[in-house]
Write a protein that holds these residues in place. Structure first.
Motif, PDB file in Angstrom:
ATOM      1  N   THR A 197      -4.855  11.358  -4.413  1.00 10.16           N
ATOM      2  CA  THR A 197      -4.633  10.255  -3.648  1.00 10.16           C
ATOM      3  C   THR A 197      -4.886   9.001  -4.315  1.00 10.16           C
ATOM      4  OG1 THR A 197      -5.370  11.643  -1.828  1.00 10.16           O
ATOM      5  CG2 THR A 197      -5.089   9.372  -1.333  1.00 10.16           C
ATOM      6  N   ILE A 198      -3.732   8.091  -4.328  1.00  8.81           N
ATOM      7  CA  ILE A 198      -4.218   7.051  -5.172  1.00  8.81           C
ATOM      8  C   ILE A 198      -4.329   5.869  -4.147  1.00  8.81           C
ATOM      9  CG2 ILE A 198      -1.610   6.524  -4.686  1.00  8.81           C
ATOM     10  CD1 ILE A 198      -1.744   5.086  -7.609  1.00  8.81           C
ATOM     11  N   SER A 199      -5.158   4.984  -4.248  1.00 10.17           N
ATOM     12  CA  SER A 199      -5.697   3.937  -3.387  1.00 10.17           C
ATOM     13  C   SER A 199      -6.022   2.612  -4.273  1.00 10.17           C
ATOM     14  CB  SER A 199      -6.618   4.370  -2.388  1.00 10.17           C
ATOM     15  OG  SER A 199      -8.043   4.512  -3.260  1.00 10.17           O
ATOM     16  N   ARG A 200      -5.921   1.559  -3.560  1.00 16.68           N
ATOM     17  CA  ARG A 200      -6.405   0.391  -4.202  1.00 16.68           C
ATOM     18  C   ARG A 200      -7.254  -0.591  -3.463  1.00 16.68           C
ATOM     19  NH1 ARG A 200      -3.279  -1.156   0.322  1.00 16.68           N
ATOM     20  NH2 ARG A 200      -2.257  -3.133   0.345  1.00 16.68           N
ATOM     21  N   ASP A 201      -8.123  -1.291  -4.194  1.00 17.03           N
ATOM     22  CA  ASP A 201      -9.089  -2.232  -3.375  1.00 17.03           C
ATOM     23  C   ASP A 201      -8.757  -3.496  -4.269  1.00 17.03           C
ATOM     24  OD1 ASP A 201     -11.186  -3.892  -3.080  1.00 17.03           O
ATOM     25  OD2 ASP A 201     -12.763  -2.385  -2.747  1.00 17.03           O
TER      26      ASP A 201
ATOM     27  N   LEU B 242      -7.819   7.004  -8.463  1.00 12.86           N
ATOM     28  CA  LEU B 242      -7.093   8.232  -8.050  1.00 12.86           C
ATOM     29  C   LEU B 242      -8.091   9.495  -7.606  1.00 12.86           C
ATOM     30  CD1 LEU B 242      -4.161   9.579  -8.073  1.00 12.86           C
ATOM     31  CD2 LEU B 242      -4.914  10.366 -10.529  1.00 12.86           C
ATOM     32  N   GLN B 243      -8.128   9.756  -6.347  1.00 20.53           N
ATOM     33  CA  GLN B 243      -8.891  10.915  -6.058  1.00 20.53           C
ATOM     34  C   GLN B 243      -8.376  12.219  -6.134  1.00 20.53           C
ATOM     35  OE1 GLN B 243     -12.153  10.573  -4.298  1.00 20.53           O
ATOM     36  NE2 GLN B 243     -12.104  13.066  -4.657  1.00 20.53           N
ATOM     37  N   MET B 244      -8.883  13.092  -7.058  1.00 25.07           N
ATOM     38  CA  MET B 244      -8.478  14.255  -7.441  1.00 25.07           C
ATOM     39  C   MET B 244      -9.146  15.376  -6.970  1.00 25.07           C
ATOM     40  SD  MET B 244      -8.170  12.960 -11.265  1.00 25.07           S
ATOM     41  CE  MET B 244      -7.101  14.356 -11.989  1.00 25.07           C
ATOM     42  N   ASN B 245      -8.675  16.289  -5.936  1.00 25.67           N
ATOM     43  CA  ASN B 245      -9.248  17.209  -5.312  1.00 25.67           C
ATOM     44  C   ASN B 245      -8.814  18.646  -5.550  1.00 25.67           C
ATOM     45  OD1 ASN B 245     -11.001  15.271  -3.719  1.00 25.67           O
ATOM     46  ND2 ASN B 245      -9.446  15.206  -1.906  1.00 25.67           N
ATOM     47  N   THR B 246      -9.315  19.690  -5.401  1.00 23.76           N
ATOM     48  CA  THR B 246      -9.036  20.973  -5.775  1.00 23.76           C
ATOM     49  C   THR B 246      -8.264  20.956  -7.168  1.00 23.76           C
ATOM     50  OG1 THR B 246      -8.523  20.796  -3.506  1.00 23.76           O
ATOM     51  CG2 THR B 246      -7.855  22.960  -4.699  1.00 23.76           C
TER      52      THR B 246
ATOM     53  N   GLY C 102       0.876  -1.190   0.089  1.00 29.35           N
ATOM     54  CA  GLY C 102       0.101  -0.001   0.080  1.00 29.35           C
ATOM     55  C   GLY C 102       0.857   1.378   0.070  1.00 29.35           C
ATOM     56  N   SER C 103       2.301   1.247  -0.064  1.00 29.99           N
ATOM     57  CA  SER C 103       3.117   2.353  -0.095  1.00 29.99           C
ATOM     58  C   SER C 103       2.604   3.200  -1.397  1.00 29.99           C
ATOM     59  CB  SER C 103       4.536   1.853  -0.005  1.00 29.99           C
ATOM     60  OG  SER C 103       4.897   1.232   1.115  1.00 29.99           O
ATOM     61  N   THR C 104       2.746   4.429  -1.149  1.00 34.54           N
ATOM     62  CA  THR C 104       2.261   5.275  -2.377  1.00 34.54           C
ATOM     63  C   THR C 104       3.289   6.319  -2.551  1.00 34.54           C
ATOM     64  OG1 THR C 104       1.377   6.873  -0.596  1.00 34.54           O
ATOM     65  CG2 THR C 104      -0.212   5.325  -1.779  1.00 34.54           C
ATOM     66  N   TYR C 105       3.579   6.803  -3.838  1.00 37.61           N
ATOM     67  CA  TYR C 105       4.425   7.619  -4.315  1.00 37.61           C
ATOM     68  C   TYR C 105       3.824   8.761  -5.194  1.00 37.61           C
ATOM     69  CZ  TYR C 105       6.969   3.602  -3.105  1.00 37.61           C
ATOM     70  OH  TYR C 105       7.567   2.550  -2.148  1.00 37.61           O
ATOM     71  N   TYR C 106       4.163  10.109  -5.120  1.00 41.03           N
ATOM     72  CA  TYR C 106       3.582  11.157  -5.696  1.00 41.03           C
ATOM     73  C   TYR C 106       4.456  12.124  -6.363  1.00 41.03           C
ATOM     74  CZ  TYR C 106      -0.781   9.763  -3.156  1.00 41.03           C
ATOM     75  OH  TYR C 106      -1.703   9.141  -2.738  1.00 41.03           O
ATOM     76  N   ALA C 107       3.949  12.656  -7.830  1.00 45.13           N
ATOM     77  CA  ALA C 107       4.657  13.674  -8.174  1.00 45.13           C
ATOM     78  C   ALA C 107       4.548  15.031  -7.199  1.00 45.13           C
ATOM     79  CB  ALA C 107       4.213  13.882  -9.670  1.00 45.13           C
ATOM     80  N   ASP C 108       5.519  15.633  -7.345  1.00 43.28           N
ATOM     81  CA  ASP C 108       5.595  16.926  -6.293  1.00 43.28           C
ATOM     82  C   ASP C 108       4.307  17.767  -6.597  1.00 43.28           C
ATOM     83  OD1 ASP C 108       9.023  17.256  -6.167  1.00 43.28           O
ATOM     84  OD2 ASP C 108       7.918  15.971  -4.842  1.00 43.28           O
ATOM     85  N   SER C 109       4.128  17.950  -7.995  1.00 39.74           N
ATOM     86  CA  SER C 109       2.989  18.913  -8.276  1.00 39.74           C
ATOM     87  C   SER C 109       1.555  18.382  -7.991  1.00 39.74           C
ATOM     88  CB  SER C 109       2.941  18.982  -9.932  1.00 39.74           C
ATOM     89  OG  SER C 109       2.700  17.585 -10.614  1.00 39.74           O
ATOM     90  N   VAL C 110       1.465  17.225  -7.415  1.00 38.19           N
ATOM     91  CA  VAL C 110      -0.025  16.731  -6.879  1.00 38.19           C
ATOM     92  C   VAL C 110      -0.112  16.300  -5.548  1.00 38.19           C
ATOM     93  CG1 VAL C 110      -0.338  16.059  -9.541  1.00 38.19           C
ATOM     94  CG2 VAL C 110       0.193  14.401  -7.557  1.00 38.19           C
TER      95      VAL C 110
END
Length: 122
Positions: A69-73, A81-85, A56-64
């Protein structure tokens, strides 16, 4: 083979939210990491986020960071990919990708979806 199908894209206004989904089918047990990338006509495909399907470890680009938020089921073989703002600069085609091994921020993924369009108006 692993098939990936993205959904959830659309046209939204700046500040709105969207949730993208990526459903995997086929030899899903061969994949241990999944990622999201995006591309516009003027830019090369760029890394957005990635997740280890085991830890479940996650990694992101600095710009986002802080907005997406990335998650998995794993039971549903689906990554989100939950995209806010959202901002106009988030406008792009978003691609889901899968690979064996650890998540990476490069294009070194084995399988890719067809993409889903996200358009953010100002």
């Amino acid at each position: 083979q692993v098939q990936l199908v993205e959904s959830g894209g659309g046209l939204v206004q700046a500040g709105d939210s969207l949730r993208l989904s990526c459903a995997a089918s086929g030899r899903t047990f061969s994949s241990s990491a999944m990622g999201w990338f995006r591309q516009t006509p003027r830019k090369e495909r760029e890394f957005v986020a990635a997740i280890s399907l085991f830890s479940g470890s996650t990694y992101y680009a600095d710009s986002v960071k802080g907005r997406l938020t990335i998650s998995r089921d794993n039971a549903k073989n689906t990554v989100y990919l939950q995209m806010n703002t959202l901002k106009p600069e988030d406008t792009a085609i978003y691609y889901c990708a899968a690979r064996s091994g650890t998540p990476v921020t490069t294009n070194e993924y084995d399988y890719w979806g067809q993409g889903t369009q996200v358009t953010v108006s100002s």
